[in-house]
Design an enzyme around this catalytic site. Structure first.
Site, PDB file in Angstrom:
ATOM      1  N   LYS A  57     117.063  28.981 -56.644  1.00 46.75           N
ATOM      2  CA  LYS A  57     115.637  29.133 -56.313  1.00 46.75           C
ATOM      3  C   LYS A  57     115.120  28.171 -55.241  1.00 46.75           C
ATOM      4  CE  LYS A  57     114.388  32.118 -57.817  1.00 46.75           C
ATOM      5  NZ  LYS A  57     114.891  33.438 -57.358  1.00 46.75           N
ATOM      6  N   THR A  58     116.017  27.715 -54.402  1.00 41.83           N
ATOM      7  CA  THR A  58     115.576  26.791 -53.353  1.00 41.83           C
ATOM      8  C   THR A  58     115.647  27.426 -51.968  1.00 41.83           C
ATOM      9  OG1 THR A  58     117.829  25.954 -53.248  1.00 41.83           O
ATOM     10  CG2 THR A  58     116.268  24.711 -54.601  1.00 41.83           C
ATOM     11  N   THR A  61     119.775  31.960 -50.907  1.00 39.85           N
ATOM     12  CA  THR A  61     120.160  33.293 -50.419  1.00 39.85           C
ATOM     13  C   THR A  61     119.766  33.459 -48.958  1.00 39.85           C
ATOM     14  OG1 THR A  61     119.648  34.049 -52.645  1.00 39.85           O
ATOM     15  CG2 THR A  61     120.088  35.761 -51.007  1.00 39.85           C
ATOM     16  N   SER A 155     109.539  28.786 -59.852  1.00 45.88           N
ATOM     17  CA  SER A 155     110.192  29.967 -59.282  1.00 45.88           C
ATOM     18  C   SER A 155     111.278  30.485 -60.234  1.00 45.88           C
ATOM     19  CB  SER A 155     110.789  29.600 -57.917  1.00 45.88           C
ATOM     20  OG  SER A 155     111.654  30.584 -57.462  1.00 45.88           O
ATOM     21  N   GLY A 277     111.284  35.855 -52.615  1.00 42.59           N
ATOM     22  CA  GLY A 277     109.934  35.809 -52.074  1.00 42.59           C
ATOM     23  C   GLY A 277     109.038  36.689 -52.926  1.00 42.59           C
ATOM     24  N   ARG A 278     109.116  36.472 -54.239  1.00 46.84           N
ATOM     25  CA  ARG A 278     108.306  37.280 -55.171  1.00 46.84           C
ATOM     26  C   ARG A 278     106.838  36.880 -55.085  1.00 46.84           C
ATOM     27  NH1 ARG A 278     112.759  36.410 -58.967  1.00 46.84           N
ATOM     28  NH2 ARG A 278     113.737  38.432 -59.338  1.00 46.84           N
ATOM     29  N   LYS A 279     106.004  37.813 -55.513  1.00 46.06           N
ATOM     30  CA  LYS A 279     104.570  37.484 -55.609  1.00 46.06           C
ATOM     31  C   LYS A 279     104.271  37.177 -57.074  1.00 46.06           C
ATOM     32  CE  LYS A 279     103.412  39.299 -51.349  1.00 46.06           C
ATOM     33  NZ  LYS A 279     104.459  38.636 -50.577  1.00 46.06           N
ATOM     34  N   TYR A 280     103.717  36.019 -57.322  1.00 45.70           N
ATOM     35  CA  TYR A 280     103.314  35.663 -58.696  1.00 45.70           C
ATOM     36  C   TYR A 280     102.185  34.641 -58.613  1.00 45.70           C
ATOM     37  CZ  TYR A 280     107.071  32.304 -57.526  1.00 45.70           C
ATOM     38  OH  TYR A 280     107.885  31.403 -56.886  1.00 45.70           O
TER      39      TYR A 280
END
Ligand code: A3P
Length: 325
Positions: A57-58, A61, A155, A277-280
């Site tokens: 999560k840093t 990818t 994240s 790059g999720r939206k939350y």
């Protein structure tokens, strides 16, 4: 001269040397005795020159995808068993040995100029990995990406929810990070998995026990996100890879995605999938305060370590310690 049948001989051997039950694979080409009995058909060139170790999560990818754009850099093949990442040094597949690992890499066309690499984001914080990696790849370079551990934890929690982890769905982020010894076991386990990778300095110390500081690069994940071309230039220098690849021309900012993506023909972009790059919702201020305190000692240690190593200090680390003081 008498000997036992192979299985009994092995049992006898491990009775005498119980510590050797756990294998520690080395590069057969680094020891003449091993090389002499290594099949002539095999090559030691199918091993990575560098590892991207995460943590999760840093931006690992994104870094992986940018690296593969470079003409001299080649990634491992995706693994079907562990969802893309090979996770050789961290998982049960280590027992399968180096042929299993080497099968994830192509034979390089030019072993001295081609850079094979592998990215497994759980390498960073898995206890056994640095020792195993250093045994097989003592000359490898190691790249880690660090963001504020509080943001990383958030994240990661969102990632677990998106993957329908029942515990993450049942508890709020604040409940997860503030769980304690009297919490239900499943919550406590999620709590540890969420927070432990963020104790960056302890994990880095373990890597530095097995690798020289000059073999390690700590990438600022916030900078990778905002100025990837600049970071990729630094990485090219660190690796010593040629030819120089101009990332300014290869990447473009995608307004819709809100991230830098690969530039493809006709000015269009190719971005990472929806899971990156999720939206939350933003982390609530209460949780941020809690995590600033939780990670303060680790962050102070990280600052010391980076200064000691002469590595640049990430802006997020300065900000974090400045706000916390
Ligand atoms: P979020 O989805 O929480 O925003 P990893 O690949 O190590 O799992 O990291 C995922 C994170 O990479 C994403 O977390 C996102 O913020 C970050 N990231 C950095 N650069 C990115 C890029 N160019 N495209 C997509 N995500 C990127």
């Amino acid at each position: 001269l008498q000997t036992l049948p192979p299985v009994r001989l092995a049992q006898k051997y491990f009775q005498i040397f119980p510590d050797e039950r756990d294998p520690l694979w080395q590069n057969p080409c680094h020891d003449k005795r091993h090389k002499d009995i290594w099949s002539k058909e095999k090559t030691c060139d199918r091993l990575p020159k560098f590892l991207v170790i995460g943590p999760q999560k840093t931006g690992s990818t994104a870094l992986h995808s940018f690296l593969t754009l470079h003409p001299a850099i080649t990634s491992s093949f995706p693994s079907t068993v562990t969802f893309e990442e090979v996770q050789f040094f961290s998982g049960p597949y280590y027992q399968r040995g180096i042929d299993w690992y080497m099968d994830f890499f192509p034979v390089p066309s030019n072993a001295s100029t081609d850079f094979l690499f592998e990215k497994s984001a759980n390498y960073f914080d898995t206890e056994t990995v640095p020792k195993r990696a250093a045994a097989l790849l003592p000359r490898a370079k190691i790249i880690t990406i660090l963001i504020n551990p509080a943001d990383r934890a958030h994240s990661w929690y969102q990632h677990q929810r998106a993957h329908q982890d029942p515990v993450a769905l049942n508890y709020t982020f604040h409940e997860v990070i503030t769980a304690g010894p009297s919490s239900p076991a499943a919550l406590l386990s999620l709590h540890l998995r969420c927070l432990q990778p963020g104790a960056y300095s302890s994990h880095l110390e373990r890597w530095l026990h097995h690798y020289q500081p000059s073999q390690l690069l700590m990438v600022d994940g916030v900078q990778l996100r905002s100025s990837p071309a600049h970071v990729m230039d630094e990485i090219q220098k660190f690796l010593g890879v040629t030819p120089y690849y101009n990332y300014t021309q290869a990447l473009m900012f995608d307004e819709g995605k809100g991230f830098w993506c690969q530039k493809v023909e006709a000015g269009r972009s190719h971005c990472l999938g929806k899971s990156k790059g999720r939206k939350y919702p933003e982390m609530n201020p209460e949780s941020r305060v809690f995590l600033s305190e939780y990670y303060r000692e680790h962050n102070v240690e990280l600052l010391r370590l980076l200064k000691h190593l002469g590595q640049p200090l990430p802006v997020w680390l300065r900000d974090e310690l400045h706000n916390a003081s």
